[in-house]
Scaffold this motif. Sequence first.
Motif, PDB file in Angstrom:
ATOM      1  N   GLY A  14       0.700  -1.123  -0.078  1.00 13.55           N
ATOM      2  CA  GLY A  14      -0.100  -0.003   0.022  1.00 13.55           C
ATOM      3  C   GLY A  14       0.801   1.085   0.052  1.00 13.55           C
ATOM      4  N   ARG A  15       2.098   1.177  -0.106  1.00 11.93           N
ATOM      5  CA  ARG A  15       2.998   2.279  -0.169  1.00 11.93           C
ATOM      6  C   ARG A  15       3.792   2.423  -1.591  1.00 11.93           C
ATOM      7  N   LEU A  16       4.022   3.801  -2.117  1.00 10.49           N
ATOM      8  CA  LEU A  16       4.464   3.974  -3.078  1.00 10.49           C
ATOM      9  C   LEU A  16       6.082   3.579  -2.742  1.00 10.49           C
ATOM     10  N   LEU A  17       6.755   3.274  -3.699  1.00  9.57           N
ATOM     11  CA  LEU A  17       8.134   2.968  -3.842  1.00  9.57           C
ATOM     12  C   LEU A  17       9.056   4.235  -3.445  1.00  9.57           C
ATOM     13  N   ARG A  18       8.340   5.368  -4.042  1.00 11.78           N
ATOM     14  CA  ARG A  18       9.111   6.680  -3.673  1.00 11.78           C
ATOM     15  C   ARG A  18       9.052   7.037  -2.474  1.00 11.78           C
ATOM     16  N   HIS A  19       7.884   6.742  -1.560  1.00  9.68           N
ATOM     17  CA  HIS A  19       7.822   7.172  -0.211  1.00  9.68           C
ATOM     18  C   HIS A  19       8.792   6.413   0.609  1.00  9.68           C
ATOM     19  N   ILE A  20       8.882   5.134   0.165  1.00  7.26           N
ATOM     20  CA  ILE A  20       9.823   4.203   0.929  1.00  7.26           C
ATOM     21  C   ILE A  20      11.245   4.689   0.650  1.00  7.26           C
ATOM     22  N   ALA A  21      11.227   4.823  -0.383  1.00  2.00           N
ATOM     23  CA  ALA A  21      12.708   5.666  -0.823  1.00  2.00           C
ATOM     24  C   ALA A  21      13.241   6.723   0.064  1.00  2.00           C
ATOM     25  N   GLU A  22      12.232   7.586   0.394  1.00  5.52           N
ATOM     26  CA  GLU A  22      12.267   8.573   1.280  1.00  5.52           C
ATOM     27  C   GLU A  22      12.982   8.373   2.707  1.00  5.52           C
ATOM     28  N   ASP A  23      12.365   7.146   3.209  1.00  7.95           N
ATOM     29  CA  ASP A  23      12.669   6.629   4.610  1.00  7.95           C
ATOM     30  C   ASP A  23      14.094   6.200   4.607  1.00  7.95           C
ATOM     31  N   VAL A  24      14.273   5.245   3.518  1.00  7.66           N
ATOM     32  CA  VAL A  24      15.638   4.466   3.124  1.00  7.66           C
ATOM     33  C   VAL A  24      16.703   5.415   2.990  1.00  7.66           C
ATOM     34  N   LEU A  25      16.437   6.304   2.367  1.00 11.75           N
ATOM     35  CA  LEU A  25      17.530   7.362   1.711  1.00 11.75           C
ATOM     36  C   LEU A  25      18.067   7.994   3.090  1.00 11.75           C
ATOM     37  N   LYS A  26      16.944   8.376   3.852  1.00 13.59           N
ATOM     38  CA  LYS A  26      17.306   9.174   5.245  1.00 13.59           C
ATOM     39  C   LYS A  26      18.177   8.432   6.334  1.00 13.59           C
ATOM     40  N   TRP A  27      17.793   6.860   6.274  1.00 12.79           N
ATOM     41  CA  TRP A  27      18.600   5.957   7.050  1.00 12.79           C
ATOM     42  C   TRP A  27      20.157   5.816   6.435  1.00 12.79           C
ATOM     43  N   ALA A  28      20.095   5.715   5.126  1.00  9.28           N
ATOM     44  CA  ALA A  28      21.415   5.410   4.592  1.00  9.28           C
ATOM     45  C   ALA A  28      22.211   7.007   4.809  1.00  9.28           C
ATOM     46  N   LYS A  29      21.715   7.873   4.764  1.00  7.10           N
ATOM     47  CA  LYS A  29      22.315   9.284   5.192  1.00  7.10           C
ATOM     48  C   LYS A  29      22.840   9.378   6.425  1.00  7.10           C
ATOM     49  N   GLU A  30      21.791   8.952   7.584  1.00  7.05           N
ATOM     50  CA  GLU A  30      22.307   8.935   8.744  1.00  7.05           C
ATOM     51  C   GLU A  30      23.262   8.010   9.082  1.00  7.05           C
ATOM     52  N   GLY A  31      23.276   6.733   8.491  1.00  2.00           N
ATOM     53  CA  GLY A  31      24.392   5.613   8.686  1.00  2.00           C
ATOM     54  C   GLY A  31      25.637   6.575   8.206  1.00  2.00           C
ATOM     55  N   LEU A  32      25.853   7.163   7.314  1.00  2.00           N
ATOM     56  CA  LEU A  32      26.959   7.512   6.526  1.00  2.00           C
ATOM     57  C   LEU A  32      27.428   8.540   7.381  1.00  2.00           C
ATOM     58  N   ASP A  33      26.635   9.615   8.063  1.00  2.00           N
ATOM     59  CA  ASP A  33      26.960  10.545   8.945  1.00  2.00           C
ATOM     60  C   ASP A  33      27.562  10.063  10.049  1.00  2.00           C
ATOM     61  N   ARG A  34      27.109   9.065  10.483  1.00  3.15           N
ATOM     62  CA  ARG A  34      27.642   8.388  12.058  1.00  3.15           C
ATOM     63  C   ARG A  34      28.913   7.842  11.457  1.00  3.15           C
ATOM     64  N   ARG A  35      29.395   7.544  10.457  1.00  2.49           N
ATOM     65  CA  ARG A  35      30.684   7.103  10.041  1.00  2.49           C
ATOM     66  C   ARG A  35      31.719   8.192  10.137  1.00  2.49           C
ATOM     67  N   CYS A  36      31.330   9.423  10.166  1.00  4.49           N
ATOM     68  CA  CYS A  36      32.120  10.683  10.581  1.00  4.49           C
ATOM     69  C   CYS A  36      33.107  10.786   9.516  1.00  4.49           C
ATOM     70  N   LEU A  37      32.852  10.686   8.296  1.00  2.00           N
ATOM     71  CA  LEU A  37      33.781  10.787   7.160  1.00  2.00           C
ATOM     72  C   LEU A  37      33.229  11.606   6.003  1.00  2.00           C
ATOM     73  N   SER A  38      32.337  12.598   6.327  1.00  2.00           N
ATOM     74  CA  SER A  38      31.825  13.516   5.209  1.00  2.00           C
ATOM     75  C   SER A  38      31.537  12.706   3.930  1.00  2.00           C
ATOM     76  N   GLU A  39      30.664  11.421   4.016  1.00  2.00           N
ATOM     77  CA  GLU A  39      30.500  10.610   2.878  1.00  2.00           C
ATOM     78  C   GLU A  39      29.209  10.844   2.412  1.00  2.00           C
TER      79      GLU A  39
END
Length: 502
Positions: A435-460
């Motif tokens: 019942g969810r558009l893949l685009r809306h799922i992508a918003e969540d997943v991309l947010k998590w990916a960014k937070e994961g990279l930020d926690r690596r503290c490598l400006s990635e």
Amino acid sequence: MGSLNLKWASGCLALWKVDSSKATLRGSYGNDQFKRKEKGGARCKGGQRSVIVATGPAIDHAPAISREPLTKDHLIHYMASGCKPKQNWRIGTEHEKFGFERKTLRSINYEQLSDLLNGIAERFDWEKIMEGENIIGLKNDKQNISLEGGGQLELSGAPLKTLHQTCDEINSHLYQAKTVADEMGIDFMGLGYQPKWRLEDIVRVPKERYNILQNQLCKFGSPGVEILIMACSVQVNLDFSSEADMIKKMRAGIALQPLAAALFANSPFKEGVPSSYLTTRGHIGDFDKHRTGILPFVFYDNFGFEQYVDYALDVPMVFVYRENKYIDCRDMSFRDFIAGKLPAIPGEVPTLADWENHLTTIFPEVRLKRYMEMRGADNGPLDMICAVPAFWVGLLYDEVSLQNAVDMIADWTPEDIQNLRDMAPITGLRTQVRGRLLRHIAEDVLKWAKEGLDRRCLSESVFLDPLKEVVETGLTQADKLLELYHNKWENNIDHVFRECCY
């Protein structure tokens, strides 16, 4: 040599030098127990590189082999030997690209590819990999350049620690390839599928591995051969710390490969016209129920290394490599091989090199070896190539982000994932799951990916910027190319060669 910054401009990729040093890590995906033995490729006196004679279809140097006959337990232990502590995790990125003649737009032939490889070897100090009298690839420390079945030029990058090093490696490779190709009147194109030429127009590379593999895939009709000859992807190789960590990453990776296919969709053309798919490569990729697909058993409660070994044992074999020769073993069983009952070489039993080569003939959405291969993305412009490892590293190399992904897909059934896999190449980010558009799922997943990279503290996290634009606008590379085709290009596919060249 300083690293190179390549910018995706309108038209070709622009190249210019920047003042930064290229870092190279000497990481390895193996452990000491299965470390590969050097058989050649050492630097010779006088600064000249030696020539490597290919010792097998998948690897240049066979891993150490026990003298005792292999058992299923050995194979399970071999897969588990990839586990390593987080501080030793690395990022390996591979990408394929089409070469074409600048004047005619035609696919380049093997003679041109041979000249190209020889030119790169001589100018930039790479070792040549030969199969008989034919050059089939290059090697430089942990990096490899190879020719795929249809003449696609592939860089298999070194295992690196940061995304900055990964993108720098891609920059350097494209600069070297482009430097030699320019003088030959050749350009390279970043698309996921050959946009104009037919299957019969494409060069066949003289690699016996591909001759046998193509004969195997022919029985699945055109898609089986097309994926070998006509497609270009970006692949990311990632590590795991334990069996439990592997299981989480396999489940998240397989469930979200259709999302990756949609985000990186960049192959909307076939034989000069729109193909009706945003990712033609993604559509044709699920052609064999044995060796492709989403692997539903990964989501069973008992999944682990043993279950993947059982799966791989039952995937029909393609070939074995003995005394510099390929032996056709199509549709034969690796289980019989272990028992010494392989019809093609009766009485012989396999080595770990045979097992490793067999694993490379399996093409699921996520492939498990002693590391994991994320296989869902079309090739594209440089910033999108760099975004592929950024997406998966941010999501899977961070415990919080990985758990968020696992929790999100917890109620997805294998049927949900298969439907998503079937529909994403057609409807892209407009595809629905639960019942969810893949685009809306992508918003969540991309947010998590960014937070994961930020926690690596490598400006990635800057490497995710192209995906941020895709999610915000809902327009993939494929959507943009289709808009150009129907309007500015006036339905003339030839413009795509200039639009998407490096």
